[in-house]
Design a protein around this motif. Structure first.
Motif, PDB file in Angstrom:
ATOM      1  N   HIS A 134       0.808  -1.223   0.000  1.00 18.59           N
ATOM      2  CA  HIS A 134       0.000   0.000   0.000  1.00 18.59           C
ATOM      3  C   HIS A 134       0.846   1.281   0.000  1.00 18.59           C
ATOM      4  CE1 HIS A 134       0.711  -0.110   4.390  1.00 18.59           C
ATOM      5  NE2 HIS A 134       0.420   1.173   4.374  1.00 18.59           N
ATOM      6  N   LEU A 135       2.160   1.150   0.164  1.00 15.46           N
ATOM      7  CA  LEU A 135       3.026   2.335   0.143  1.00 15.46           C
ATOM      8  C   LEU A 135       3.696   2.546  -1.219  1.00 15.46           C
ATOM      9  CD1 LEU A 135       4.773   1.967   3.621  1.00 15.46           C
ATOM     10  CD2 LEU A 135       2.776   3.372   3.043  1.00 15.46           C
ATOM     11  N   LEU A 136       3.444   1.616  -2.146  1.00 16.30           N
ATOM     12  CA  LEU A 136       4.068   1.734  -3.465  1.00 16.30           C
ATOM     13  C   LEU A 136       3.321   2.740  -4.342  1.00 16.30           C
ATOM     14  CD1 LEU A 136       4.757  -2.044  -4.224  1.00 16.30           C
ATOM     15  CD2 LEU A 136       6.456  -0.307  -3.606  1.00 16.30           C
ATOM     16  N   TYR A 137       4.016   3.258  -5.321  1.00 13.01           N
ATOM     17  CA  TYR A 137       3.400   4.189  -6.277  1.00 13.01           C
ATOM     18  C   TYR A 137       2.528   3.414  -7.257  1.00 13.01           C
ATOM     19  CZ  TYR A 137       2.946   7.583 -10.060  1.00 13.01           C
ATOM     20  OH  TYR A 137       2.443   8.425 -11.020  1.00 13.01           O
ATOM     21  N   LYS A 138       1.318   3.866  -7.443  1.00 16.67           N
ATOM     22  CA  LYS A 138       0.402   3.238  -8.399  1.00 16.67           C
ATOM     23  C   LYS A 138       0.264   4.165  -9.608  1.00 16.67           C
ATOM     24  CE  LYS A 138      -4.236   1.257  -8.845  1.00 16.67           C
ATOM     25  NZ  LYS A 138      -5.527   1.017  -8.154  1.00 16.67           N
ATOM     26  N   ASP A 139       0.683   3.644 -10.765  1.00 17.98           N
ATOM     27  CA  ASP A 139       0.592   4.436 -11.985  1.00 17.98           C
ATOM     28  C   ASP A 139      -0.874   4.655 -12.339  1.00 17.98           C
ATOM     29  OD1 ASP A 139       0.593   5.445 -14.582  1.00 17.98           O
ATOM     30  OD2 ASP A 139       2.437   4.389 -15.110  1.00 17.98           O
ATOM     31  N   ALA A 145      -2.219   5.680 -14.956  1.00 21.11           N
ATOM     32  CA  ALA A 145      -2.563   5.315 -16.342  1.00 21.11           C
ATOM     33  C   ALA A 145      -2.737   3.810 -16.487  1.00 21.11           C
ATOM     34  CB  ALA A 145      -1.469   5.817 -17.287  1.00 21.11           C
ATOM     35  N   SER A 146      -1.774   3.043 -15.941  1.00 22.57           N
ATOM     36  CA  SER A 146      -1.819   1.585 -16.131  1.00 22.57           C
ATOM     37  C   SER A 146      -2.364   0.842 -14.922  1.00 22.57           C
ATOM     38  CB  SER A 146      -0.402   1.083 -16.442  1.00 22.57           C
ATOM     39  OG  SER A 146       0.435   1.298 -15.316  1.00 22.57           O
ATOM     40  N   GLY A 147      -2.370   1.502 -13.768  1.00 21.85           N
ATOM     41  CA  GLY A 147      -2.787   0.828 -12.537  1.00 21.85           C
ATOM     42  C   GLY A 147      -1.696  -0.047 -11.957  1.00 21.85           C
ATOM     43  N   GLU A 148      -0.532  -0.066 -12.594  1.00 21.12           N
ATOM     44  CA  GLU A 148       0.579  -0.913 -12.154  1.00 21.12           C
ATOM     45  C   GLU A 148       1.275  -0.308 -10.933  1.00 21.12           C
ATOM     46  OE1 GLU A 148       4.768  -2.665 -14.065  1.00 21.12           O
ATOM     47  OE2 GLU A 148       3.559  -1.194 -15.154  1.00 21.12           O
ATOM     48  N   LYS A 149       1.671  -1.157 -10.011  1.00 22.90           N
ATOM     49  CA  LYS A 149       2.439  -0.702  -8.849  1.00 22.90           C
ATOM     50  C   LYS A 149       3.923  -0.653  -9.241  1.00 22.90           C
ATOM     51  CE  LYS A 149      -0.817  -0.554  -5.573  1.00 22.90           C
ATOM     52  NZ  LYS A 149      -0.924  -1.553  -4.519  1.00 22.90           N
ATOM     53  N   LEU A 150       4.550   0.493  -9.023  1.00 17.00           N
ATOM     54  CA  LEU A 150       5.954   0.670  -9.391  1.00 17.00           C
ATOM     55  C   LEU A 150       6.803   0.754  -8.129  1.00 17.00           C
ATOM     56  CD1 LEU A 150       5.469   3.276 -12.267  1.00 17.00           C
ATOM     57  CD2 LEU A 150       5.746   0.798 -12.460  1.00 17.00           C
ATOM     58  N   VAL A 151       7.931   0.070  -8.157  1.00 19.46           N
ATOM     59  CA  VAL A 151       8.744  -0.084  -6.948  1.00 19.46           C
ATOM     60  C   VAL A 151       9.929   0.874  -6.922  1.00 19.46           C
ATOM     61  CG1 VAL A 151      10.157  -1.700  -5.620  1.00 19.46           C
ATOM     62  CG2 VAL A 151       8.110  -2.518  -6.843  1.00 19.46           C
TER      63      VAL A 151
END
Length: 640
Positions: free
Chosen positions: A111-116, A118-124
């Motif tokens: 829940h602390l990761l960045y969520k794009d 546009a894509s909904g992808e979690k980026l680390v």
């Protein structure tokens, strides 16, 4: 730490610091810039320390309080090294999870990761997040690695190596030539070439010269210089010392706003440590070069950012501009040759000396070299500090880095260069950030303010806002500025109230022309920019306000009318309870109505009307529909 007396001793210390820092040792860096502090990052640091102690990890994991990471929208920001894992919106209660999972087992805290978006992808990782991915962080890059209260962090990352190179491998003339060849232009205003200004100071006949740092950043929403001074003050001190060596100054002054308490605190600490280490003061590193730095805490007047006003303030008088019959580079502080640059300009100097003029010239456009830091704010998804190569388009900054506009709204304009800058319309967003290009558009790079405006922004009201700000901040010394701005505010206010005439637009342009020619300083000369660009690119909005009494953005209160649609109202009484002036009549079972005489057009009824009813309407330039009753009527009469 004993004083360093030679470049060799500095290099020995650097190697020792690098050797002692294991590349595999975990380090939790917490952004402790002003923005993240406001969100509780200091308590977050305490929570991490307590959790590491609880888990018996305090001796094997480092905690570092750093400067601003830039992504203020997502604070508090935490980066964990060596993996480079980014966490956002981190709160003290998350510390236990981060230590138990990421530090101990390598597991991510989802829940602390960045969520794009546009894509909904979690980026680390830092480098994958669009906000950082499209930046080139030459000046800001070290902010996330350095504890600004610890000079050894700066030395470990190569700090003061440029000063050593300048003092021991170059001459003052060759240093000046390098900066001149790099075509470093001042980052605080019109982009005057730094090398040219340095040479003017150096060539001035008076043997006593000064170098000065302008850290008076009064633009609304701008915090580029503050963040550098808070997060990496040594890079400014190093650049200043190199500049002093080049122009022949023995003394430097830093004018910093007293309202920047963290910047002031870190600056004093940096000067004290640099003196203790022999990097400022007498006989720096045994070179024979003496240089001391003094701090002047300004009282927060916007006009003190103007060069002659700043120098007057340092001299102990009221910070007002003075006529520049002779340039301040020749006759400035105490009538001595004085070279003034802003924080970001000085922070670029060590990079130029270390990497060379050709490296700097390889970045940017033909006329604007290097990178530029912008404070990206307004109606954009990702707000914060961004650093991009000169020549990057406004569109790329807003959409690739800023993530586009909030709530899917359309962009109307971007205001660049602070309150004296101009408003550039959507159809010109492919323009590059370049001193000369933005100037041709009627705006400027300025200190780097970048305010994004959406379709719900009234450009007449925006012009009134900036002109009013400048009128409040005018020192009042010269009549064209003092009275010109006051007149502009009165006319613009009249137009936003639907009382303007077509002749007012001619008067606005005439007054602006007089101010540009006759005002004493740049504040007054450039003040009409937001007005002139809105007249140029959004003239139809002025005409609409004057002729049709219509504000298309629905912003100008005097031109608005609120009413309640009788076919939508459910008599829930919520709007009536929230109306601050009791302008809404009605009750249980009665369709509500608004007493127009009492309505102050605050919009509270519109904001509180349940979305499922959508009964309150806001209109401009048109009458209330005939079917709207003037008095409450029973709900069942709607059917009739």
């Amino acid at each position: 730490m004993p004083r360093l007396n030679t470049p060799a001793e500095l290099e020995t210390l650097r190697k020792k610091l690098v050797k002692n820092q294991s590349a595999s040792r975990p380090c939790i860096t917490v952004c402790c810039g002003t923005g993240c502090r406001a969100l509780g990052s200091v308590k977050l640091v305490d929570a991490f320390r307590a959790e590491l102690a609880k888990q018996g990890l305090e001796s094997s994991v480092d905690i570092k309080e750093t400067g601003c990471h830039g992504f203020c929208e997502k604070g508090s920001v935490v980066v964990i090294y060596p993996q480079n894992i980014c966490y956002f919106h981190v709160k003290p209660e998350d510390a236990a999870d981060v230590v138990a999972k990421t530090i101990k087992t390598g597991e991510l805290v989802d829940h602390l990761l960045y969520k794009d978006p546009a894509s909904g992808e979690k980026l680390v990782y830092h480098q994958d997040i669009p906000f950082y991915k499209y930046q080139e962080r030459t000046v800001l890059g070290d902010n996330e690695h350095i504890n600004p209260q610890n000079i050894e962090d700066y030395i470990q990352r190569g700090g003061y190596s440029a000063l050593v190179k300048a003092l021991f491998q170059m001459t003052p003339e060759s240093v000046l030539e390098e900066v001149d060849t790099a075509n470093l232009r001042g980052r605080g205003g019109d982009g005057f070439p730094a090398g040219k200004k340095w040479r003017t100071t150096r060539d001035a006949p008076d043997p006593v010269k000064y170098v000065l740092v302008n850290c008076d950043e009064g633009d609304p929403g701008a915090f580029m210089d503050r963040s550098i001074m808070e997060g990496n003050p040594h890079c400014v001190l190093e650049g200043l010392a190199i500049g002093a060596f080049a122009v022949g100054a023995k003394e430097g002054y830093i004018y910093v706003r007293a309202e920047y308490p963290l910047a002031v605190e870190n600056l004093y600490a940096a000067i004290r440590q640099a003196e203790e280490y022999g990097l400022l003061g007498k006989n720096i590193l045994g070179s024979g070069f003496d240089f001391i730095v003094k701090v002047h805490e300004g009282a927060g007047a916007f006009v003190s950012g103007e060069s002659s006003a700043l120098m007057t303030a340092i001299e102990g008088r009221v910070g007002e501009p003075r006529p520049k019959y002779i340039r301040t580079a020749i006759k400035g502080l105490w009538d001595k040759p004085s070279n003034l640059n802003n924080v970001e300009t000085w922070a670029n100097v060590p990079h130029i000396i270390n990497k060379g003029a050709e490296w700097f010239r390889s970045i940017g456009t033909e006329g604007s070299k290097g990178t530029k830091i912008f404070a990206l704010v307004g109606k954009v998804n990702n707000t914060g500090l961004v650093e991009v190569p000169m020549g990057t388009t406004l569109r790329d900054i807003i959409f690739k880095i800023g993530g586009g506009l909030r709530d899917g709204k359309k962009i109307k304009a971007v205001q660049t260069g602070g309150p004296s800058g101009g408003c550039i319309p959507e159809n010109l967003l492919d323009s590059p950030v370049d001193y000369d290009v933005l100037s041709k558009l009627g705006s400027m790079v300025g200190s780097g303010g970048l305010i994004i405006m959406d379709e719900e922004t009234c450009m007449v009201d925006i012009a009134r806002y900036f002109i009013n700000f400048l009128s409040d901040e005018s020192c009042g010394k010269c009549l064209p500025c003092r009275e010109g701005l006051r007149q502009l505010v009165e006319i613009l206010t009249r137009i936003t109230e639907g009382k303007g005439t077509m002749a007012d637009m001619d008067t606005l342009e005439d007054l602006s022309g007089v101010m540009s020619e006759a005002c004493l300083c740049a504040l007054g000369q450039q003040a009409p920019n937001p007005l002139l660009t809105t007249l140029k690119y959004f003239r139809h909005e002025y005409i609409d306000h004057i002729k049709n009494k219509h504000c298309e953005a629905g912003v100008c209160k005097a031109l608005l009318t609120f009413y309640i649609d009788p076919d939508k109202c459910k008599a829930c009484m919520i709007c009536a309870r929230n109306c601050p002036t009791d302008a809404i009549k009605g009750g249980k079972g009665l369709i509500h109505t608004i007493e127009q005489d009492k309505c102050i057009k605050c919009g509270a009824c519109l904001d509180t009307c349940p979305a499922k009813f959508y009964a309150v309407r806001k209109i401009s330039g048109i009458p209330i529909p005939d079917n709207v009753p003037s008095e409450p009527i029973p709900l069942n009469r709607k059917a009739e």
